[in-house]
Design an enzyme around this catalytic site. Structure first.
Site, mmCIF file in Angstrom:
data_model
loop_
_atom_site.group_PDB
_atom_site.id
_atom_site.type_symbol
_atom_site.label_atom_id
_atom_site.label_comp_id
_atom_site.label_asym_id
_atom_site.label_seq_id
_atom_site.Cartn_x
_atom_site.Cartn_y
_atom_site.Cartn_z
ATOM 1 N N ARG A 38 0.808 -1.196 0.047
ATOM 2 C CA ARG A 38 0.104 0.100 -0.055
ATOM 3 C C ARG A 38 0.965 1.291 -0.112
ATOM 4 O O ARG A 38 0.455 2.379 -0.512
ATOM 5 C CB ARG A 38 -0.916 0.079 1.139
ATOM 6 C CG ARG A 38 -1.965 -0.843 1.026
ATOM 7 C CD ARG A 38 -3.050 -0.890 2.211
ATOM 8 N NE ARG A 38 -4.233 -1.630 1.752
ATOM 9 C CZ ARG A 38 -5.209 -2.103 2.503
ATOM 10 N NH1 ARG A 38 -4.953 -2.197 3.698
ATOM 11 N NH2 ARG A 38 -6.373 -2.581 2.138
ATOM 12 N N LYS A 199 -18.764 -15.595 2.334
ATOM 13 C CA LYS A 199 -20.098 -15.714 2.524
ATOM 14 C C LYS A 199 -21.030 -15.206 1.452
ATOM 15 O O LYS A 199 -20.646 -14.083 0.898
ATOM 16 C CB LYS A 199 -20.611 -15.261 3.894
ATOM 17 C CG LYS A 199 -20.045 -15.972 5.024
ATOM 18 C CD LYS A 199 -20.470 -15.416 6.416
ATOM 19 C CE LYS A 199 -20.057 -14.084 6.531
ATOM 20 N NZ LYS A 199 -20.309 -13.337 7.853
#
Ligand code: ADP
Ligand code: MG
Length: 397
Positions: A38, A199
């Site tokens: 980053r 999920k």
């Protein structure tokens, strides 16, 4: 959206919001950066600004200190690494930045302390955020937004400060926003999306929005089991969100109506426990027995998915195909990632774990058109939501 190239920054003080939320580990009692990706991603913008004679003031956050000072989450190690990567002077301002900022010379960089040590940064109260934003705005002549990982947040150093200063998008935010806009508004077709991860409930918004644009949707990862269950298959002890079955059936109906192909696994790697050392085997996706759980897509599914990617002109991948962190369940993610990487198409990877998988599995990052630095932001983009940190940049000033 203006770019930093639209401003004459020589002799100006430029406040740059970056995403320096890097992973840290304690080594010999010191906080050490384990992946500086980053920081590297912000270098083009910071370099351009200092090369043009600006004083760069970096504002960033690290972790979730929740408005209190936590020395373990200081940005001091990040400032040091930034200096190494830039090979030029970087001053860490600590919590009393005024002196550091007043004495900084053109071409120098000042890094402010973790902005989330100040509770106003993430306050839900707009006036509290605005107060912090005006403190920040006093330091600078121009605000540059270059932390794509935070543009989906309504926070003082992301949105409120942009309302107080002339503003521009940095190169990172610019390239992320243009890639995702292209994919969202005008994808070359066939447009194929590969979705995985844990999920289905995390990605309902994404699936719903994709069904307005995509030609083909390939479903792997933990979420595939809710699709298999919705089609009436037993999924044993696999990850299943039974309460999401109605939504999944709704997606399947919508896709059928619109002529969108949804492709689900035909075989899976099942294990007798959630562990690297578990016993495991490949079974047909409609024959998962009780006591076994699916932790990866199987080899036939990798081939099937690769064939569904072969003619794609635009590919977006979000979410690993299996529990890639454990070697016995990494082949599906590796196979699909390689299939995507080998395509001559616009290939975009969104999602923090998917990007981590590419690095962990040793796939060449440059084989993809774009690997997003913003997991949450890229998901919200794909959901078709307005990202507040980009919307403020579009207002003219
Ligand atoms: P991303 O960050 O790329 O959006 P997610 O956060 O949605 O991805 O999901 C990543 C996680 O999903 C990984 O840690 C991976 O282990 C897990 N996962 C993938 N497949 C399965 C599976 N079949 N069962 C349980 N977890 C899974
Ligand atoms: Mg994730």
């Amino acid at each position: 959206m203006k770019s930093i190239d639209d401003f004459d920054v020589a002799g100006k003080r430029v406040l740059v919001r970056t995403d320096f939320n890097v992973p840290l580990a304690e080594l010999d009692g010191r906080q050490t950066i384990t992946d500086d990706g980053r920081i590297r991603a912000a270098l083009p913008t910071v370099k351009a600004l200092i090369d043009r004679g600006a004083v760069v003031i970096v504002v960033a956050h690290l972790g979730r200190p929740k408005g209190v000072v936590d020395p373990k989450l200081s940005l001091a190690p990040v400032a040091a690494r930034l200096g190494e990567l830039l090979e030029s002077p970087v001053v860490f301002a600590g919590e009393n930045p005024d002196d550091a900022i007043t004495s900084a010379q053109p071409g120098e960089v000042v890094v402010l302390e973790n902005i989330r040590f100040d509770a106003r940064e993430t306050s839900k109260d707009q006036s509290e955020r605005a107060a912090l934003a005006s403190d920040l705005a006093r330091y600078a002549d121009l605000f540059v937004s270059d932390g794509f990982g935070v543009v989906h947040r309504e926070q003082a150093s992301v949105t409120d400060v942009a309302r107080l200063l002339p503003h521009a998008a940095g190169y990172l935010v610019n390239s992320e926003a243009s890639v995702f806009s292209k994919v969202l508004e005008d994808p070359d077709r066939p447009y194929v999306v590969v979705l995985g991860g844990s999920k289905v409930s995390d990605k309902l918004g994404v699936i719903g929005n994709l069904l307005t644009s995509v030609d083909r949707l390939l479903i792997g990862g933990g979420m595939a089991f809710t699709f298999l269950a919705a089609l009436g298959h037993d999924v044993g002890d696999s990850l299943l969100e039974a309460d999401q079955i109605p939504s999944v059936l709704g997606f399947l109906d919508t896709a059928a109506e619109r002529g969108i192909e949804i492709v689900i696994p035909v075989d899976v790697v099942v294990a007798d426990e959630f562990a690297e050392t578990a016993r495991h085997k490949v079974v047909s996706a409609d024959r998962i027995e009780a006591g076994w759980r699916g932790l990866d897509i199987g080899p036939q599914t990798v081939e099937l998915f690769a064939s569904k990617l072969a003619d794609a002109k635009t590919i977006v991948w979000n979410g690993p195909m299996g529990v890639f962190e454990m070697a016995p369940f990494a082949a599906g993610t590796l196979g699909v990632a390689q299939a995507i990487a080998s395509r001559d198409a616009l290939t975009v990877v969104g999602g923090g774990d998917s990007a981590a998988a590419i690095r962990l599995l040793g796939i060449n990052e440059s084989d993809f058109t774009h690997i997003s630095t913003g997991g949450g932001a890229s998901l919200e983009f794909l959901e078709g939501r307005t990202l507040p940190g980009l919307a403020v940049l579009e207002d003219s000033e």
